[in-house]
Design a protein around this motif. Structure first.
Motif, short mmCIF file in Angstrom:
data_model
loop_
_atom_site.label_atom_id
_atom_site.label_comp_id
_atom_site.label_asym_id
_atom_site.label_seq_id
_atom_site.Cartn_x
_atom_site.Cartn_y
_atom_site.Cartn_z
N MET A 118 -2.93 18.42 -62.77
CA MET A 118 -1.49 17.88 -63.58
C MET A 118 -0.70 19.23 -63.78
O MET A 118 -1.25 20.03 -64.25
N ASP A 119 0.21 19.52 -63.67
CA ASP A 119 1.67 20.99 -64.22
C ASP A 119 1.85 20.26 -64.72
O ASP A 119 2.09 19.56 -65.32
N LYS A 120 3.01 21.88 -65.34
CA LYS A 120 2.95 21.64 -66.68
C LYS A 120 4.31 20.49 -66.53
O LYS A 120 4.55 19.90 -67.55
N ASP A 121 4.88 19.58 -65.83
CA ASP A 121 6.40 19.43 -65.47
C ASP A 121 5.98 17.55 -65.64
O ASP A 121 6.38 16.74 -66.46
N GLN A 122 4.61 17.63 -65.07
CA GLN A 122 4.31 16.00 -65.11
C GLN A 122 3.39 15.80 -66.95
O GLN A 122 3.96 14.84 -67.14
N LEU A 151 4.54 12.99 -71.87
CA LEU A 151 4.95 13.85 -73.10
C LEU A 151 6.14 13.01 -73.44
O LEU A 151 6.16 12.35 -74.64
N ALA A 152 7.19 13.21 -73.06
CA ALA A 152 8.29 12.70 -72.98
C ALA A 152 8.59 10.88 -73.22
O ALA A 152 9.12 9.87 -73.77
N MET A 181 -10.91 19.70 -73.50
CA MET A 181 -10.35 18.95 -72.69
C MET A 181 -9.98 19.55 -71.42
O MET A 181 -8.91 19.86 -71.89
N ASP A 182 -10.15 19.03 -70.22
CA ASP A 182 -9.59 19.71 -69.18
C ASP A 182 -9.17 19.32 -67.78
O ASP A 182 -8.93 19.71 -66.84
N ALA A 183 -9.51 17.81 -68.04
CA ALA A 183 -9.08 17.16 -67.72
C ALA A 183 -8.08 15.94 -68.23
O ALA A 183 -8.49 15.54 -69.46
N SER A 224 -2.18 21.02 -74.02
CA SER A 224 -2.59 22.71 -73.98
C SER A 224 -1.61 22.28 -72.59
O SER A 224 -2.01 23.71 -72.43
N ILE A 225 -1.54 21.76 -71.05
CA ILE A 225 -1.00 22.28 -70.45
C ILE A 225 0.94 22.79 -70.62
O ILE A 225 0.56 23.87 -70.39
N ILE A 226 1.75 22.66 -72.13
CA ILE A 226 2.47 22.85 -71.79
C ILE A 226 2.47 24.43 -72.39
O ILE A 226 3.37 24.67 -71.97
N ALA A 227 1.12 24.25 -73.64
CA ALA A 227 1.24 25.28 -74.26
C ALA A 227 0.83 26.58 -73.33
O ALA A 227 0.63 27.81 -73.83
#
Lengths: 180, 98
Positions: A1-5, A10-11, B1-3, B93-96
């Motif tokens: 999963m990438d940052k956009d997804q 979250l949105a 958690m990594d997934a 965590s992905i966003i961060a």
């Protein structure tokens, strides 16, 4: 999963939580509207049946309306503090403001007072719509409009007009809010 | 958690879990009709996803009659709330990490 997804998920979560919150507000507000629909029908219906007892009956039905409203607010805020006291203070402010205008500063007759009190509270609904949803503003403005029309044109049928327009209006809006 | 959580990751199930864990709903749950309106899913689609969440132990489904009408209520379990919190933490965590 990438940052956009991740951002999209979250949105999506935030959007659903906001819709749940809105739905809960409308549900409680719908119940409260239906209570005040019955209060208005009783108040002006009683005025039609026994006008000489109208003033004292208003105190009783309004008190019942306030108590049931506070109970609904309390139930909706179960487990979270503050809601009940804010509602008590809001009622105190509205009734205090209304009392000063109708008994001290203003010179209202029965017809003026019966237009003033509901429109005072409907003004609160109109303002609440700015925070809680357009339905509140639509309710406040449309019922205020009906009261003004009745005040100007209903003549002797004014109490009956108030019973049907505000009582029926609150009941219909309450049903609609519960279904939104 | 990594997934991501494979059960919650799916969009409809994500919306269902988000609705059920929203403040005020986490204890009493939501009825099926309200969940359908909140998630925008069809009856069959929502039913299948709720079954999936129930099999994973994330939600409890209870059926009762209110008057003559059947009412299905869905509520999260402790395991479901914990899994959803982990999934949200993973997303953050992905966003961060950006």
């Amino acid at each position: 999963m990438d940052k956009d997804q991740a951002g999209l998920q979250l949105a999506e979560i935030e959007s659903v939580v906001a819709r749940v919150k809105q739905s809960r507000i409308y549900r409680v507000a719908g119940d409260i509207c239906m209570v005040w629909g019955v209060v208005h029908l009783s108040r002006y219906g009683y005025f039609r049946i026994a006008p000489h007892w109208a003033a004292s009956s208003w105190y009783v039905v309004d008190t019942v309306g306030v108590v049931v409203t506070l109970a609904l607010v309390q139930r909706a805020n179960a487990g979270r503090g503050g809601g009940l006291w804010r509602a008590v203070v809001a009622f105190a402010l509205f009734y205090g403001f209304g009392w000063i205008w109708s008994n001290v500063l203003g010179d209202f007759g029965g017809r003026q007072a019966s237009a003033f009190w509901p429109t005072l509270f409907l003004f609160g609904y109109s303002l609440a719509g700015l925070w809680f949803g357009i339905g509140f503003t639509a309710l406040g403005l449309s019922l205020t409009g009906l009261i003004v029309v009745g005040y100007a044109y209903a003549g002797d049928y004014y109490p009956l007009w108030l019973a049907i327009s505000t009582g029926g209006g609150f009941l219909l809006c309450g049903l609609w809010m519960r279904r939104v | 958690m990594d997934a991501p959580d494979d059960v919650i990751h799916q969009p409809i199930r994500l919306r269902v879990m988000a609705a059920l864990t929203a403040p005020g709903c986490d204890a009493e749950g939501l009825d099926f009709t309200r969940l359908k309106a909140l998630t925008g899913a069809t009856d069959g689609n929502l039913g299948a996803h709720i079954d999936h969440l129930a099999r994973a132990g994330y939600v409890d489904v209870s059926k009762a009659f209110v008057g003559r009408r059947p009412r299905t209520t869905v509520a999260t379990t402790a395991a479901g709330r914990a899994a959803f919190a982990r999934h949200v933490a993973f997303l953050r965590s992905i966003i961060a990490e950006g």
